[in-house]
Design a protein around this motif. Sequence first.
Motif, PDB file in Angstrom:
ATOM      1  N   PHE A  27      94.267 -63.893 -41.162  1.00 46.92           N
ATOM      2  CA  PHE A  27      95.400 -63.563 -42.020  1.00 46.92           C
ATOM      3  C   PHE A  27      96.454 -64.662 -42.007  1.00 46.92           C
ATOM      4  O   PHE A  27      97.590 -64.443 -42.431  1.00 46.92           O
ATOM      5  N   ALA A  28      96.079 -65.859 -41.535  1.00 49.22           N
ATOM      6  CA  ALA A  28      97.032 -66.960 -41.483  1.00 49.22           C
ATOM      7  C   ALA A  28      97.350 -67.504 -42.867  1.00 49.22           C
ATOM      8  O   ALA A  28      98.439 -68.011 -43.112  1.00 49.22           O
ATOM      9  N   ARG A  29      96.384 -67.418 -43.803  1.00 50.74           N
ATOM     10  CA  ARG A  29      96.578 -67.956 -45.150  1.00 50.74           C
ATOM     11  C   ARG A  29      97.403 -67.000 -45.998  1.00 50.74           C
ATOM     12  O   ARG A  29      97.240 -65.788 -45.937  1.00 50.74           O
ATOM     13  N   TYR A  30      98.293 -67.566 -46.795  1.00 49.49           N
ATOM     14  CA  TYR A  30      99.055 -66.768 -47.746  1.00 49.49           C
ATOM     15  C   TYR A  30      98.148 -66.346 -48.895  1.00 49.49           C
ATOM     16  O   TYR A  30      97.274 -67.107 -49.328  1.00 49.49           O
ATOM     17  N   THR A  85     104.454 -65.770 -38.348  1.00 47.89           N
ATOM     18  CA  THR A  85     104.528 -66.579 -37.139  1.00 47.89           C
ATOM     19  C   THR A  85     104.129 -68.027 -37.372  1.00 47.89           C
ATOM     20  O   THR A  85     104.332 -68.863 -36.499  1.00 47.89           O
ATOM     21  N   SER A  86     103.554 -68.329 -38.498  1.00 51.42           N
ATOM     22  CA  SER A  86     103.211 -69.712 -38.812  1.00 51.42           C
ATOM     23  C   SER A  86     103.333 -69.900 -40.315  1.00 51.42           C
ATOM     24  O   SER A  86     103.328 -68.931 -41.082  1.00 51.42           O
ATOM     25  N   LEU A  87     103.467 -71.140 -40.719  1.00 53.60           N
ATOM     26  CA  LEU A  87     103.569 -71.461 -42.141  1.00 53.60           C
ATOM     27  C   LEU A  87     102.217 -71.919 -42.670  1.00 53.60           C
ATOM     28  O   LEU A  87     101.535 -72.731 -42.023  1.00 53.60           O
ATOM     29  N   ASP A  88     101.830 -71.411 -43.814  1.00 56.47           N
ATOM     30  CA  ASP A  88     100.634 -71.908 -44.496  1.00 56.47           C
ATOM     31  C   ASP A  88     101.085 -73.122 -45.288  1.00 56.47           C
ATOM     32  O   ASP A  88     101.414 -73.035 -46.473  1.00 56.47           O
ATOM     33  N   THR A  89     101.123 -74.257 -44.624  1.00 53.42           N
ATOM     34  CA  THR A  89     101.686 -75.452 -45.244  1.00 53.42           C
ATOM     35  C   THR A  89     100.846 -75.950 -46.417  1.00 53.42           C
ATOM     36  O   THR A  89     101.378 -76.562 -47.346  1.00 53.42           O
ATOM     37  N   ALA A  90      99.566 -75.674 -46.377  1.00 54.02           N
ATOM     38  CA  ALA A  90      98.727 -76.082 -47.515  1.00 54.02           C
ATOM     39  C   ALA A  90      99.151 -75.332 -48.772  1.00 54.02           C
ATOM     40  O   ALA A  90      99.236 -75.908 -49.863  1.00 54.02           O
ATOM     41  N   CYS A  91      99.418 -74.057 -48.630  1.00 52.20           N
ATOM     42  CA  CYS A  91      99.881 -73.272 -49.782  1.00 52.20           C
ATOM     43  C   CYS A  91     101.254 -73.760 -50.235  1.00 52.20           C
ATOM     44  O   CYS A  91     101.506 -73.938 -51.431  1.00 52.20           O
ATOM     45  N   LEU A  92     102.155 -73.977 -49.276  1.00 54.00           N
ATOM     46  CA  LEU A  92     103.499 -74.417 -49.646  1.00 54.00           C
ATOM     47  C   LEU A  92     103.459 -75.766 -50.363  1.00 54.00           C
ATOM     48  O   LEU A  92     104.217 -75.993 -51.323  1.00 54.00           O
ATOM     49  N   ALA A 115     106.275 -65.896 -63.130  1.00 53.22           N
ATOM     50  CA  ALA A 115     106.442 -66.226 -61.716  1.00 53.22           C
ATOM     51  C   ALA A 115     105.146 -66.056 -60.943  1.00 53.22           C
ATOM     52  O   ALA A 115     104.310 -65.202 -61.256  1.00 53.22           O
ATOM     53  N   THR A 116     105.002 -66.855 -59.909  1.00 54.54           N
ATOM     54  CA  THR A 116     103.933 -66.687 -58.927  1.00 54.54           C
ATOM     55  C   THR A 116     104.397 -65.701 -57.859  1.00 54.54           C
ATOM     56  O   THR A 116     105.561 -65.727 -57.444  1.00 54.54           O
ATOM     57  N   VAL A 117     103.502 -64.825 -57.388  1.00 56.12           N
ATOM     58  CA  VAL A 117     103.820 -63.873 -56.329  1.00 56.12           C
ATOM     59  C   VAL A 117     102.872 -64.122 -55.157  1.00 56.12           C
ATOM     60  O   VAL A 117     101.661 -64.283 -55.354  1.00 56.12           O
ATOM     61  N   ILE A 118     103.422 -64.143 -53.970  1.00 49.22           N
ATOM     62  CA  ILE A 118     102.647 -64.457 -52.769  1.00 49.22           C
ATOM     63  C   ILE A 118     102.894 -63.412 -51.691  1.00 49.22           C
ATOM     64  O   ILE A 118     104.035 -63.029 -51.433  1.00 49.22           O
ATOM     65  N   ASP A 119     101.811 -62.962 -51.078  1.00 51.98           N
ATOM     66  CA  ASP A 119     101.852 -62.095 -49.899  1.00 51.98           C
ATOM     67  C   ASP A 119     101.558 -62.979 -48.687  1.00 51.98           C
ATOM     68  O   ASP A 119     100.407 -63.363 -48.466  1.00 51.98           O
TER      69      ASP A 119
END
Length: 637
Positions: free
Chosen positions: A492-495, A545-552, A536-540
Motif C-alpha cells: 500500500f506504499a503506492r498512491y 508514513t512515506s511519500l510516493d515520490t514517483a507519483c509526485l 481535477a486528478t484525485v489520489i488516495d
Amino acid sequence: MVGGFLEHISSPADVKALDSKNLPALCQEIRTALVRYGKLHGGHIGSNLGMVEATVALHRVFDSPLDKIVFDVSHQSYVHKMLTGRAPAYMDERLFGTVTGFTNPEESKHDMFVLGHTGTSISLACGLAKTRDLMGGLDGTSGTRNVIAVIGDGSLSSAIAFEGLNNAAEQGTNMIIVVNDNEMSIAEDFGGMYGQLARLRASGGTSQPNIFNAFGLDYRYVEDGNDVAALVEAFSQVKNIDHPIVIHIHTAKGLGLDAEDAAAGVKEGRCEANHWQDPLTAQGNPLGARKHYGQLAMARLEPRFASEPGLVVISPATPGSNGITREFRERAGVHYVDTGITEEHAVAFASGIAKAGGTPVLATSATFFQRTFDQLQQELSLNGTPVTLLVFGAGISGADNTHSGAFDIPMFANIPNLTYLTPTSGDAFLAMLDWSTTSRDHGAVAIRVPGEPILAAERAAATHGGAYPRYRGGTAAETHAKGDAGNADTPFARYRVTRQGADVAILGLGNMYPLAERIAADLAESGDGGVSAIDATVIDPQQCTSLDTACLEALRKRHSLVVTLEDAQLSGGWGEQVTVYYANQDGLQPADGDKHMRVLNFGSAKEFTDRVPAQDLYKRYGLTAPQVEQAIRSALR
C-alpha cells in the motif's frame, strides 16, 4: 426539573448545612436526576450512579476547594459538579451539554484538573500534597489542606496509578486515596490484583496480603459504599490525618437504573452496558463508524482462530466502543485478551506475542495510543515486531478536549519502522488488515480505522448506487516510474490515482478521500459568471508514513497545483511532507518541461477543541468543498 433538596444546593456549604437525616433524600434526588439526564442526554451514567453517596459524603466532610479533591478519569464527577453549583446543567433540559463530561477548572474552582484519561489522580494528588508540605503543611496557609484522590478499581490497573501509590507512601504525609471498588472496569476487570480486592471485600478488609499495605499505606474498608452515613463517618475519621491512607469503598455501579432499563438489558449494578448510556433518542440508530468497522474487523479475524493458534485480539479495557462485542469475546475465548486500562503494557505485551511467533491485533482509540508513545517507538518499532494496531476514533471530531483524535498522524507517521495505513473504504480496511496479519515481512503496522466521513459515503453509495469508488487494490490509474515509496514490502506504499485529470491534483488522505471526490466533481462543472470547469486528478495515498515520490514527480507533467486534505493536525503532519518535498526538489531545478509545483495543505490547527461539532471544525479549518474549491480556483487564476 427535579425538586426538593437538590435545587437548593449551590455549593458544598449547602451540603454541610443539611440535617444529616436528609442526606439519604438528597442522594435519592441526585440519583433520580442522573437517571433522567442519562435517558435524555446520555453520558457516563453507571459510574456516577455508584458514586452518589461517596461524593455527597466527601463534600459533607471536607472543605473544597481548600481540601483538594481529584477525581480520576473524572467521568465519575457528575455528582461533584451537581454539588458545586452546576446542578441545573443536569436537571434542566435547556442546559444539558453546558458543562463538560469531565472536571474542568474553567468551570469551577472546585475542579482541580482537566481529566479524561485514566490512572493519574494519585500522581496529581502527590504533587498537590508535596507543594502543600513545602509551603506550610496542613494549616492551610498554602491554599491546600487535605488532598483526596478518588480512583476507581478499573483505573487502579493503570501503571501510573501504581507509580502514584508508591510515591504517596514515600512522601508519608496527608493524602487520602478513595478506591471506588464496583467490581469492574469499563467492561469486566482483569488482572491479578482483582482477586486480592475480592478477598478484601469478602473479609471485610482484613485479608492478607493487602496490596495497599504492601506499598506502605494505611488502609480502611467500607463495605457499603452506598451508605452515606457510613461514608461520612469513615471520611470524618481520616480528615486531617498525618499520613497517607487508602479508604476502600465497595459500591454498585449503575445503582438506581430502573426496571425499564433492566428489561432492555441495562441491568442495575455492575454492568458494562451502563458505563456509557446513549440517550433514548439515539435508540435504533445505525452503528457509528467505530463499531461498524470494528465489527467488520472482528468478523474477518474470527474464522481464523481455529487454524491460527497464535492470533490474538487485545483490547485495553474499551472493547464495546470499538465493536468488540461481548458475543465475539465469548466466542474468541483465549484468542481475546482484555489487559485492563494498561495501554503501555498492551503494546509491549503485543510485541512479546509477535516476537514469539504470534499474531497480535491491538485495538484502542487514537487518544489512548498517545499514552504509549514510548512503547510504540521502543518495544515495537525499534524491535521490528510485526504487530497490527487498529486505531479507532482518529481524526477531527466533536469529542471533548481529552479525547480528540486529531493528533494521531504527527505521532504515528513519524515513528521509524512503523507503517501507518489510511484506508478509504471498508474493503480497503479489510485488505490492509489481511495483509498485516498474514505477512511477517514488515514491522509494526497501524491501521487508521475509517471514520464517519467514509461510512457516510459508503452508505450513500449503497443507497443511491455506486457513487463511492469501490476499492479494488492493485496499481493506480496513472502509471509512473518506480521510485521511493517507503517499505518495498508494503503493497500500500503506492498512491492510487482514482481519477485522472490535469492542472490540480487532490490528495485525500483517509477520511478526507470522500471530500476529495466531492471537490473534483464540483470543479468539473462549469458555473454562472464564467466559472470554467476544472478536470481535477484525485489520489488516495493509502498511507502517510512515506511519500510516493514517483507519483509526485509524475504529477508535474500535467499539473501545477497539488492539494492535500487530512483530518488531523497540519503542523508536523502529512501534507507538510508533500510541501517540503516539492520545495526541496524545485530548489534543485526540475528537468526541462517539468513545472514548479505549488501546494496547498488543509488540515486542523494545533489546538485543543472541546465538544465543537465536527462540521464546525471542518469550516474553521477550511475543510469543506466550497472553501477548498475557492482556494483551488484562486490558485489557478
